[in-house]
Design a protein around this motif. Structure first.
Motif, PDB file in Angstrom:
ATOM      1  N   TYR A  24       0.837  -1.204   0.000  1.00 13.98           N
ATOM      2  CA  TYR A  24       0.000   0.000   0.000  1.00 13.98           C
ATOM      3  C   TYR A  24       0.873   1.256   0.000  1.00 13.98           C
ATOM      4  O   TYR A  24       0.615   2.218  -0.724  1.00 13.98           O
ATOM      5  N   LEU A  25       1.932   1.215   0.803  1.00 17.10           N
ATOM      6  CA  LEU A  25       2.813   2.381   0.897  1.00 17.10           C
ATOM      7  C   LEU A  25       3.619   2.569  -0.382  1.00 17.10           C
ATOM      8  O   LEU A  25       3.794   3.693  -0.851  1.00 17.10           O
ATOM      9  N   LEU A  26       4.083   1.464  -0.967  1.00 18.85           N
ATOM     10  CA  LEU A  26       4.811   1.591  -2.228  1.00 18.85           C
ATOM     11  C   LEU A  26       3.883   2.188  -3.276  1.00 18.85           C
ATOM     12  O   LEU A  26       4.282   3.026  -4.085  1.00 18.85           O
ATOM     13  N   TYR A  27       2.642   1.745  -3.239  1.00 21.19           N
ATOM     14  CA  TYR A  27       1.689   2.242  -4.212  1.00 21.19           C
ATOM     15  C   TYR A  27       1.495   3.751  -4.064  1.00 21.19           C
ATOM     16  O   TYR A  27       1.434   4.487  -5.045  1.00 21.19           O
ATOM     17  N   ALA A  28       1.427   4.202  -2.819  1.00 22.23           N
ATOM     18  CA  ALA A  28       1.271   5.637  -2.568  1.00 22.23           C
ATOM     19  C   ALA A  28       2.459   6.404  -3.159  1.00 22.23           C
ATOM     20  O   ALA A  28       2.293   7.439  -3.814  1.00 22.23           O
ATOM     21  N   VAL A  29       3.657   5.881  -2.950  1.00 22.03           N
ATOM     22  CA  VAL A  29       4.860   6.534  -3.471  1.00 22.03           C
ATOM     23  C   VAL A  29       4.821   6.589  -4.998  1.00 22.03           C
ATOM     24  O   VAL A  29       5.049   7.643  -5.616  1.00 22.03           O
ATOM     25  N   VAL A  30       4.522   5.456  -5.589  1.00 22.82           N
ATOM     26  CA  VAL A  30       4.519   5.368  -7.053  1.00 22.82           C
ATOM     27  C   VAL A  30       3.453   6.288  -7.642  1.00 22.82           C
ATOM     28  O   VAL A  30       3.662   6.927  -8.680  1.00 22.82           O
ATOM     29  N   LEU A  63      -3.414  16.884   5.708  1.00 25.05           N
ATOM     30  CA  LEU A  63      -2.175  16.333   5.161  1.00 25.05           C
ATOM     31  C   LEU A  63      -0.949  17.008   5.783  1.00 25.05           C
ATOM     32  O   LEU A  63      -0.012  16.346   6.215  1.00 25.05           O
ATOM     33  N   VAL A  64      -0.968  18.338   5.844  1.00 23.92           N
ATOM     34  CA  VAL A  64       0.199  19.032   6.412  1.00 23.92           C
ATOM     35  C   VAL A  64       0.378  18.666   7.888  1.00 23.92           C
ATOM     36  O   VAL A  64       1.502  18.412   8.341  1.00 23.92           O
ATOM     37  N   LEU A  65      -0.730  18.606   8.616  1.00 18.26           N
ATOM     38  CA  LEU A  65      -0.596  18.258  10.032  1.00 18.26           C
ATOM     39  C   LEU A  65      -0.068  16.833  10.187  1.00 18.26           C
ATOM     40  O   LEU A  65       0.717  16.549  11.094  1.00 18.26           O
ATOM     41  N   ALA A  66      -0.476  15.947   9.295  1.00 17.36           N
ATOM     42  CA  ALA A  66       0.064  14.579   9.340  1.00 17.36           C
ATOM     43  C   ALA A  66       1.567  14.624   9.063  1.00 17.36           C
ATOM     44  O   ALA A  66       2.369  14.040   9.801  1.00 17.36           O
ATOM     45  N   LEU A  67       1.967  15.345   8.029  1.00  9.78           N
ATOM     46  CA  LEU A  67       3.398  15.444   7.681  1.00  9.78           C
ATOM     47  C   LEU A  67       4.198  16.043   8.831  1.00  9.78           C
ATOM     48  O   LEU A  67       5.351  15.676   9.077  1.00  9.78           O
ATOM     49  N   ASP A  68       3.564  16.942   9.550  1.00  8.13           N
ATOM     50  CA  ASP A  68       4.239  17.642  10.641  1.00  8.13           C
ATOM     51  C   ASP A  68       4.532  16.708  11.825  1.00  8.13           C
ATOM     52  O   ASP A  68       5.307  17.045  12.710  1.00  8.13           O
ATOM     53  N   GLY A  69       3.906  15.537  11.825  1.00 10.48           N
ATOM     54  CA  GLY A  69       4.143  14.595  12.927  1.00 10.48           C
ATOM     55  C   GLY A  69       5.390  13.734  12.732  1.00 10.48           C
ATOM     56  O   GLY A  69       5.733  12.920  13.589  1.00 10.48           O
ATOM     57  N   TYR A 106      13.198   2.478  20.638  1.00  4.65           N
ATOM     58  CA  TYR A 106      13.661   1.413  19.736  1.00  4.65           C
ATOM     59  C   TYR A 106      12.455   0.680  19.157  1.00  4.65           C
ATOM     60  O   TYR A 106      12.396  -0.548  19.162  1.00  4.65           O
ATOM     61  N   SER A 107      11.480   1.430  18.697  1.00  6.86           N
ATOM     62  CA  SER A 107      10.229   0.839  18.247  1.00  6.86           C
ATOM     63  C   SER A 107       9.830   1.336  16.864  1.00  6.86           C
ATOM     64  O   SER A 107       9.083   2.313  16.741  1.00  6.86           O
ATOM     65  N   PRO A 108      10.321   0.669  15.824  1.00  6.63           N
ATOM     66  CA  PRO A 108      10.009   1.114  14.469  1.00  6.63           C
ATOM     67  C   PRO A 108       8.498   1.160  14.166  1.00  6.63           C
ATOM     68  O   PRO A 108       8.089   1.879  13.265  1.00  6.63           O
ATOM     69  N   HIS A 109       7.695   0.416  14.919  1.00  2.60           N
ATOM     70  CA  HIS A 109       6.263   0.404  14.570  1.00  2.60           C
ATOM     71  C   HIS A 109       5.637   1.805  14.686  1.00  2.60           C
ATOM     72  O   HIS A 109       4.666   2.108  13.992  1.00  2.60           O
ATOM     73  N   ILE A 110       6.203   2.646  15.524  1.00  2.05           N
ATOM     74  CA  ILE A 110       5.658   4.002  15.658  1.00  2.05           C
ATOM     75  C   ILE A 110       5.864   4.783  14.358  1.00  2.05           C
ATOM     76  O   ILE A 110       4.975   5.493  13.896  1.00  2.05           O
ATOM     77  N   LEU A 111       7.019   4.594  13.756  1.00  2.33           N
ATOM     78  CA  LEU A 111       7.256   5.240  12.460  1.00  2.33           C
ATOM     79  C   LEU A 111       6.363   4.619  11.384  1.00  2.33           C
ATOM     80  O   LEU A 111       5.845   5.323  10.507  1.00  2.33           O
ATOM     81  N   CYS A 112       6.156   3.312  11.461  1.00  2.93           N
ATOM     82  CA  CYS A 112       5.252   2.648  10.500  1.00  2.93           C
ATOM     83  C   CYS A 112       3.860   3.274  10.578  1.00  2.93           C
ATOM     84  O   CYS A 112       3.243   3.574   9.551  1.00  2.93           O
ATOM     85  N   ASP A 113       3.356   3.437  11.797  1.00  3.33           N
ATOM     86  CA  ASP A 113       2.027   4.038  11.975  1.00  3.33           C
ATOM     87  C   ASP A 113       1.986   5.417  11.336  1.00  3.33           C
ATOM     88  O   ASP A 113       1.016   5.781  10.672  1.00  3.33           O
ATOM     89  N   HIS A 114       3.049   6.173  11.557  1.00  5.59           N
ATOM     90  CA  HIS A 114       3.084   7.532  11.029  1.00  5.59           C
ATOM     91  C   HIS A 114       3.030   7.538   9.496  1.00  5.59           C
ATOM     92  O   HIS A 114       2.240   8.258   8.893  1.00  5.59           O
ATOM     93  N   ILE A 115       3.872   6.728   8.887  1.00  6.79           N
ATOM     94  CA  ILE A 115       3.929   6.727   7.419  1.00  6.79           C
ATOM     95  C   ILE A 115       2.588   6.296   6.830  1.00  6.79           C
ATOM     96  O   ILE A 115       2.122   6.837   5.828  1.00  6.79           O
ATOM     97  N   TYR A 116       1.990   5.331   7.482  1.00  3.93           N
ATOM     98  CA  TYR A 116       0.687   4.868   7.002  1.00  3.93           C
ATOM     99  C   TYR A 116      -0.343   5.999   7.078  1.00  3.93           C
ATOM    100  O   TYR A 116      -1.126   6.220   6.155  1.00  3.93           O
ATOM    101  N   GLN A 173       8.768  12.808   2.168  1.00  7.70           N
ATOM    102  CA  GLN A 173       8.661  12.237   3.510  1.00  7.70           C
ATOM    103  C   GLN A 173       8.411  10.732   3.472  1.00  7.70           C
ATOM    104  O   GLN A 173       8.984   9.977   4.254  1.00  7.70           O
ATOM    105  N   LEU A 174       7.556  10.289   2.558  1.00 12.88           N
ATOM    106  CA  LEU A 174       7.302   8.844   2.475  1.00 12.88           C
ATOM    107  C   LEU A 174       8.600   8.113   2.132  1.00 12.88           C
ATOM    108  O   LEU A 174       8.909   7.071   2.709  1.00 12.88           O
ATOM    109  N   GLU A 175       9.366   8.689   1.214  1.00 14.07           N
ATOM    110  CA  GLU A 175      10.616   8.018   0.846  1.00 14.07           C
ATOM    111  C   GLU A 175      11.631   8.032   1.981  1.00 14.07           C
ATOM    112  O   GLU A 175      12.322   7.047   2.222  1.00 14.07           O
ATOM    113  N   MET A 176      11.689   9.155   2.692  1.00 16.19           N
ATOM    114  CA  MET A 176      12.599   9.212   3.846  1.00 16.19           C
ATOM    115  C   MET A 176      12.186   8.184   4.893  1.00 16.19           C
ATOM    116  O   MET A 176      13.013   7.461   5.443  1.00 16.19           O
TER     117      MET A 176
END
Ligand code: ARG
Length: 591
Positions: free
Chosen positions: A474-480, A509-515, A527-537, A575-578
């Motif tokens: 889903y995320l790759l699709y968003a990027v593409v 959208l901007v407020l989401a990006l700002d997080g 040390y919890s990558p899932h928090i970043l996963c939630d954010h990107i989603y 941001q999605l790519e980062m």
């Protein structure tokens, strides 16, 4: 330059302090319900505190007083009071537009840069001579993400694979090879140099010899003894065996580099247990001199239990009664080596939670020896990837699944999804298979990282590869999709320009990006990558809503609106790519 949320948070804490309440009750958070993006629940806490002081204050009145004080704050459009006294906060469009411009200009996109520390991340942990299997997956994937999280914060981070290349498994291999090819020069006890430079074994040989030996040793005491003796002689430095070990390590490292490379995982240090063995005699002398070792039934130990402790912590085993060094010993020697070579501020071990006790013991011994402070050593544990039966994943035959085969399964599942959805139907075979590889890998990694790391999860390639829902694809699709919008814009000659946020979906959208900055900080801190996963989603979802409600390239969109929305699309893509890059996930250019 901090996020709108952080600035509101500071303003509310200041206001409550000015009203004679403690700052910590007045934190601002994202709202989970209602239209307001943010809320402050400080008034309830304040009323409680007032009551303790003997004053009777109504939380809604306190909220009203705080609102009055913050009336003219430049970030705030309006505030209202909900329920018993929640303050709902609506930031102004100007503030949101300005913040978007800051994010565009900020290379780090809001990621705070704390004082830079020197950090080693110990992850991977594959064993020499054994092919990589699914058990190595989580350490590699989570460890890589943690290494990158710490790096984007500006820390100086080294990843060390810390291979298992010492101990009984080496004795098994050496003795098994001797049984097969007794005439090799390595087995001549009198020979001390001039061994061949070419390895007598390939990775396939090693992968065959090891289980052969360990199975034989299970049922045959004599065979086991032979492996023990070989291990002891190796550890005592027998030249032919050391030369063989060198070959085993080289052959394995070459294979591991391919294996980890296929996962998109890279190490800076390819060290292991064997390379710290020479440090062990001096280390043991030092520990003895410090008076923290004890003889126990012929073994040398360090007691690490603290007085009055509830759970039992067995002692660290430095030397077995046979004189052999053990897993504790090599990990302690590695700590000595790291201190001498890198003098890190922090070492993070990303290893299966089932090894938690091992690390607790090793850390305590290192602190007792005065080499490190307790807060410099941290074990990041994780649960297992299970099969549908709820047990650690196995092949249908009950064996351990090789990592290679796991990646093939993912590849196949991804290809099936591409076929189903007609994605890339008109691309050539090579591009399609490269897309399937990326989709399969993204699916696997995201499915792993999005769980709280200590929970176990079930391997389900079909669910992992779905293009809808919280998945890698889903995320790759968003990027593409954004890449394709930007290509079209370029073809039409549409230019990006100043951001002017108007529509609700743009604001959201901007407020989401700002997080992003906050998500990265918390992810790294825990040390919890899932928090970043939630954010990107969340960002991908916000983009999806924005794109359906705010047309960019359709006729009739005024040029300045188009320009603003294009910049927003570019910012989202960046941001999605980062974010995906931090998670170690790579997206195709199109699909
Ligand atoms: N090789 C070990 C294993 O397979 C993992 C190594 C973890 N790292 C460490 N410093 N002990 O269990």
């Amino acid at each position: 330059m901090s996020s709108i949320l952080d600035r509101l948070d500071a303003a509310f804490r200041e206001t409550f302090t000015a009203m004679d309440f403690p700052a910590q009750i007045a934190g601002v958070q994202e709202s989970t319900r209602g239209d307001a993006p943010f809320q402050c629940n400080g008034a309830m806490g304040a009323a409680g505190i007032a009551k303790k002081r003997g004053e009777k204050l109504n939380p809604r009145d306190i909220a009203a007083r705080a609102i009055e004080r913050l009336q003219d704050h430049p970030l705030i459009e309006k505030m209202d009071i909900g329920g018993p006294g929640f303050i709902n906060i609506y930031p102004s469009q100007t503030a949101i537009s300005l913040r978007a411009a800051e994010l565009v200009a900020d290379k780090k996109m809001g990621i705070a840069q704390p004082d830079s520390l020197s950090i080693i991340v110990d992850y991977g942990g594959a064993n020499v001579a054994k092919p990589m299997h699914v058990g190595h997956l989580r350490s590699a994937v989570i460890g890589e993400a943690i290494k990158r999280l710490l790096r984007v914060q500006g820390h100086n981070v080294l990843g060390d694979v810390h291979m298992g290349d010492w101990g009984l498994q080496m004795g098994h291999l050496i003795s098994e090879l001797e049984i097969e090819q007794p005439n090799l020069p390595y087995f001549d006890a009198d020979k001390t140099e001039d061994f061949p430079t070419k390895s007598p074994v390939t990775m396939d040989d090693l992968a065959r010899l090891y289980p052969q030996a360990s199975n034989a040793a299970k049922s045959d005491k004599g065979r086991m003894e032979r492996s023990r003796v070989a291990t002891a002689e190796l550890q005592a430095g027998r030249a032919g065996y050391m030369a063989l070990l060198g070959h085993f390590i080289d052959v394995s490292v070459a294979a591991l580099k391919v294996g980890y490379g296929n996962l998109g995982v890279e190490f800076d240090l390819w060290k292991g247990e064997a390379c710290v063995d020479p440090l062990i005699p001096d280390m043991i002398q030092e520990l003895k001199a410090k008076g923290i070792t004890e003889e126990d039934d012929g073994a040398l130990i360090i007691r690490v239990e603290e007085e009055g402790e509830k759970k039992e912590i067995p002692p660290v085993m430095l030397l077995a009664s046979s004189g052999a060094v053990l897993y504790h010993t090599t990990d302690l020697a590695t700590l000595v080596d790291r201190k001498a070579e890198n003098n890190p501020d922090l070492i993070v071990y990303v290893v299966d939670q089932r090894q938690a006790l091992h690390f607790e013991q090793v850390f305590r011994a290192a602190v007792k020896a005065d080499w490190y402070k307790a807060e410099q050593l941290y074990h990041v544990g994780f649960g297992t990837m299970n099969g549908k039966d709820g047990k650690p994943f196995k092949t249908r035959e009950g064996g351990v699944l090789r990592l290679e085969d796991l990646l093939d399964i993912m590849n196949e599942a991804a290809m099936k999804r591409l076929d189903e959805s007609g994605i890339g139907a008109d691309f050539d075979e090579a591009e399609r298979s490269e897309i399937a590889r990326k989709v399969g890998l993204a699916a696997l990694k995201f499915a792993d990282l999005q769980n709280q790391r200590l929970t176990n999860y079930v391997f389900d390639p079909e669910r992992f590869t779905a293009f809808e829902g919280k998945t890698g694809p889903y995320l790759l699709y968003a990027v593409v999709r954004i890449k394709s919008i930007l290509r079209k814009a370029e073809a039409q000659g549409a230019k990006a320009g100043d951001i002017n946020v108007v529509a609700p979906a743009e604001q959201q959208l901007v407020l989401a990006l700002d997080g992003f900055g906050r998500a990265v900080s918390i992810s790294a801190e825990k040390y919890s990558p899932h928090i970043l996963c939630d954010h990107i989603y969340k960002v991908a979802q916000a983009f999806s809503r924005f794109y359906s409600e705010c047309p960019i390239l359709v006729d009739g969109t005024p040029a300045d609106v188009k320009a603003s929305r294009l910049t927003l699309a570019m910012l989202t893509l960046r941001q999605l790519e980062m974010g995906l890059n931090i998670l170690g996930i790579e997206a195709p250019d199109r699909m």
